[in-house]
Structure formats: structure tokens, C-alpha cells
Design an enzyme around this catalytic site. Structure first.
Site, short mmCIF file in Angstrom:
data_model
loop_
_atom_site.label_atom_id
_atom_site.label_comp_id
_atom_site.label_asym_id
_atom_site.label_seq_id
_atom_site.Cartn_x
_atom_site.Cartn_y
_atom_site.Cartn_z
N ARG A 1 0.81 -1.22 0.00
CA ARG A 1 0.00 0.00 0.00
C ARG A 1 0.84 1.27 0.00
NH1 ARG A 1 -2.77 -3.91 2.29
NH2 ARG A 1 -0.71 -4.32 3.09
N THR A 2 1.80 1.34 0.93
CA THR A 2 2.51 2.60 1.12
C THR A 2 3.31 2.95 -0.14
OG1 THR A 2 2.64 2.11 3.47
CG2 THR A 2 4.10 3.84 2.66
N ARG B 1 11.63 3.88 3.40
CA ARG B 1 11.18 2.91 4.40
C ARG B 1 12.38 2.04 4.76
NH1 ARG B 1 5.94 -0.94 4.62
NH2 ARG B 1 5.10 1.07 5.26
N HIS C 1 5.58 6.36 11.50
CA HIS C 1 5.01 6.18 10.15
C HIS C 1 4.02 7.34 9.97
CE1 HIS C 1 3.69 4.47 6.52
NE2 HIS C 1 3.37 3.25 6.89
N LYS D 1 25.50 -5.43 -2.82
CA LYS D 1 26.90 -5.75 -3.18
C LYS D 1 27.86 -5.10 -2.19
CE LYS D 1 26.13 -5.73 -8.18
NZ LYS D 1 26.52 -4.97 -9.37
C1 NCD Z 1 2.11 -0.85 8.40
C2 NCD Z 1 3.62 -0.70 8.42
O1 NCD Z 1 4.32 -1.10 7.50
O2 NCD Z 1 4.08 -0.17 9.41
N1 NCD Z 1 1.56 -1.05 7.14
C3 NCD Z 1 1.41 -0.01 6.28
O3 NCD Z 1 2.25 0.83 6.11
N2 NCD Z 1 0.24 0.05 5.61
C4 NCD Z 1 1.63 -1.79 9.42
C5 NCD Z 1 2.04 -3.22 9.32
O4 NCD Z 1 2.91 -3.61 8.57
O5 NCD Z 1 1.46 -3.99 10.09
#
Ligand code: NCD
Length: 345
Positions: A80-81, A130, A160, A108
Site C-alpha cells: 500500500r505505502t 522505508r 510512520h 553488493k
Molecule cells: C504498516 C507498516 O508497514 O508499518 N503497514 C502499512 O504501512 N500500511 C503496518 C504493518 O505492517 O502492520
């Protein structure tokens, strides 16, 4: 090897959240909700409102970030993100580069900062990051050249912020603008959840009436009460009369040792079934950041049921990410968001 920020920089990150604001108090990076006032959060929500209207039209594109280059740098899994950041950037007419870290030169032996310096040399404007280390986004923001903005798309168990903002947007669209009259319950693995931490900061900043956290003792961080939340170990008592119930995934990839008896036992005590949901208000909304584990933290009939806004959260994620990216990269066109007397000084 990836150059890990480690514990020291997590602590440093807490001290210098201010690096996300420029000298006019405007967002330069978006790394954490901590330290941001309600004006900035409401500004993000109001800006997202105008993008939500664009996203409902047949032509979902505006030229705001034409000529800008945005790089998705994901060191951890995401569906999703990553895709909603990409869609958001494209709907703002930016060019988007997705770097697959598992096939990039970090595998590498190149360090994180060397990888970044190389991408930076390609004259990009924004990194969406991320990473599984808490503090990674701050570490990168401190080390990139000054004309690059960094957005935190999840760092370890720390923060987040765009997820928290899309959750606030979902709550506001379902329950109205007055957070003061709301009781919000967050259930499950609070210990490892960067989403919950950012949500709690955002809910507090927006003056939410009551924020409760619910889960087994092993999954509730010690001292979380100091964040202004009430802790419940009993699910029925915790979600009683809640307006909003937010379920969290068990973050097994971040768990060390046995923190859970078994998934079945967890579900029996804390899984959101139709029966348990009856303790919340009749018009309560059910949220989850995804990915959901059916039968572990939520019953299918609830996840797909009439009170669930889980897929709306995904839709609104695009508008929130458009808002944050356009505010950060369009700073020059924004007004000074500091209080008037401070701005004059
Ligand atoms: C979350 C995350 O990655 O922190 N998911 C997300 O970003 N939609 C929560 C999760 O992974 O449980």
C-alpha cells in the site's frame, strides 16, 4: 552492508525532530508527527481534502510537481505505502523512480549513504524512505544535500507519519472535525507498531477526547501511559463505547522471543469479532493499516463488514501523500506557519 543508524541515532532523532521544519516553520522533511503543531496537521488534512476531490474526478492529475523527481527507496516490504506514494507523485505530475534495494548495489556491499549520494547525484528532489531501523529517515535527512526533502514511509518501530495522517483523515471524514468528542481505541501489538506511535502523537495533537490502548501486557510498551493514553488488558472494557477501533497486525518480524502464547489464543482474547465489536458504539468505525491477518487480529465478517473503513484508508492514503509531497516541495509558495509574534522576531 547497510550503514545502520543504530541506537545512538534513535536518541538523536528524538532531539532533532526539528530538522523537519525550515526556518519559516514550514515542512521541509516529514519524518515524525512529534513536534508538529495542530496547524500543520490540520493544514495537511485540509490540503488532502482538496486532493480527495481531484481523486474522485475522471482526470486525476494536476501539474503541481511537474519537473520534480521523487525517488521511492524501500528497504523493507510494502504494498500500500509504496504504491500510493507512487500514485500520489504521478497524480501531481512528478517523475517517479522506484529503487528495488534487494537488486541494487546495497546488496553488493555499498553503504546506505553511498547509495544515497549516487542517487542524489542524479539531481532528485525527494526521497521516500522505508527502513527497518528506527531513526533511519532522520539519519538520511541529516546527511542528504540541503535541496533534497525526505519523507519517512516507516522506520523500524519508531514512526510512520503519513499512515497516521491518512488515519486522521479517515476519522475526520467519518466522524467530523471535532476530535474532542471522540473515544479512540487502538488494539493489539502496540509494542512493535510505528503506526500506533504516530497515531497517538497525531490524536493527542488534534485534542482527541480519549485514547485507549488495548493488548496483552507483553505487547504494551512500559510507560506508554506517559503518552497520555489509558491502558487496558481486557478487550471488552477497552473498546466499550469507542467511536473508532483501530486494529494492529502482530509484527512478528520485529518480535524477539515468545511474546505470544499462540495466534489462536491472541485471537480469542484480542481478535475483533462481531461479538466483541458490539461493545463499541453502534456507529463505531473499524480501521486497520493493513496488511490484515484474517482470523488473527480481525474476523473476516468485521474486516469486510459495514463498519469497516479499511479500504477507505487506502484510498485516502493517496490524497494525504499528495498533500504532504506538495506542501514539502511547494514550500516557497506557502505562508509562514509559525505563530505571528515568533515569525516577526
Ligand atoms: C504498516 C507498516 O508497514 O508499518 N503497514 C502499512 O504501512 N500500511 C503496518 C504493518 O505492517 O502492520
Amino acid at each position: 552492508m547497510v550503514n545502520k543508524p543504530g541506537k545512538a541515532s534513535i536518541l538523536a532523532a528524538q532531539d532533532d525532530w526539528n530538522i523537519q521544519l525550515d526556518s519559516h516553520g514550514r515542512l521541509k522533511h516529514f519524518l515524525t508527527i512529534e513536534g508538529l503543531g495542530s496547524e500543520i496537521l490540520n493544514n495537511i488534512l485540509d490540503t488532502a481534502e482538496s486532493f480527495a476531490n481531484i481523486n474522485e474526478q475522471s482526470v486525476k492529475k494536476v501539474p503541481l510537481l511537474r519537473g520534480k523527481t521523487i525517488v521511492n527507496l524501500f528497504f523493507e516490504a510494502s504494498t500500500r505505502t509504496r504504491t500510493t506514494f507512487e500514485l500520489a507523485a504521478k497524480r501531481l505530475s512528478a517523475d517517479v523512480l522506484n529503487i528495488n534495494i534487494s537488486t541494487s548495489a546495497t546488496s553488493k556491499g555499498e553503504t546506505l549513504l553511498d547509495t544515497l549520494r549516487n542517487i542524489q547525484a542524479m539531481q532528485c528532489d525527494m526521497f521516500i524512505v522505508r527502513h527497518n531501523d528506527s531513526g533511519a529517515a532522520h539519519h538520511i535527512a541529516r546527511n542528504v544535500s540541503p535541496d533534497i526533502s525526505v519523507i519517512n514511509a516507516g522506520d523500524g518501530r519508531h514512526a510512520h507519519p503519513t499512515q497516521a495522517m491518512l488515519d486522521m483523515f479517515t476519522i475526520r471524514r467519518s466522524k467530523g472535525h471535532d476530535f474532542g468528542k471522540l473515544r479512540v481505541a487502538i488494539v493489539g501489538d502496540l509494542m512493535h507498531s510505528r503506526v500506533a506511535r504516530s497515531q497517538i502523537h497525531a490524536l493527542n495533537t488534534l485534542n482527541t477526547g480519549e485514547v485507549r490502548v488495548i493488548g496483552p501486557k507483553t505487547l504494551i510498551p512500559m510507560g506508554i501511559e506517559n503518552m497520555g493514553v489509558t491502558v487496558y488488558n481486557d478487550m471488552a472494557a477497552g473498546i466499550k463505547d469507542a467511536d473508532v477501533v483501530i486494529m494492529l497486525r502482530l509484527q512478528k518480524e520485529r518480535m524477539q522471543g515468545a511474546l505470544l502464547p499462540s495466534e489462536q489464543e491472541f485471537y480469542a482474547m484480542y481478535g475483533l469479532s462481531r461479538e466483541k465489536l458490539r461493545h463499541a458504539k453502534a456507529d463505531a468505525i473499524v480501521m486497520h493499516p493493513g496488511p490484515i491477518n484474517r482470523g488473527v487480529e480481525i474476523e473476516t465478517a468485521v474486516a469486510d463488514g459495514p463498519q469497516s473503513v479499511i479500504l477507505k484508508q487506502v484510498t485516502y492514503g493517496i490524497s494525504i501523500r499528495m498533500a504532504v509531497m506538495s506542501m514539502v516541495l511547494g514550500r516557497e509558495a506557502q505562508s509562514d506557519s509559525r505563530p505571528a509574534d515568533e515569525a516577526k522576531a
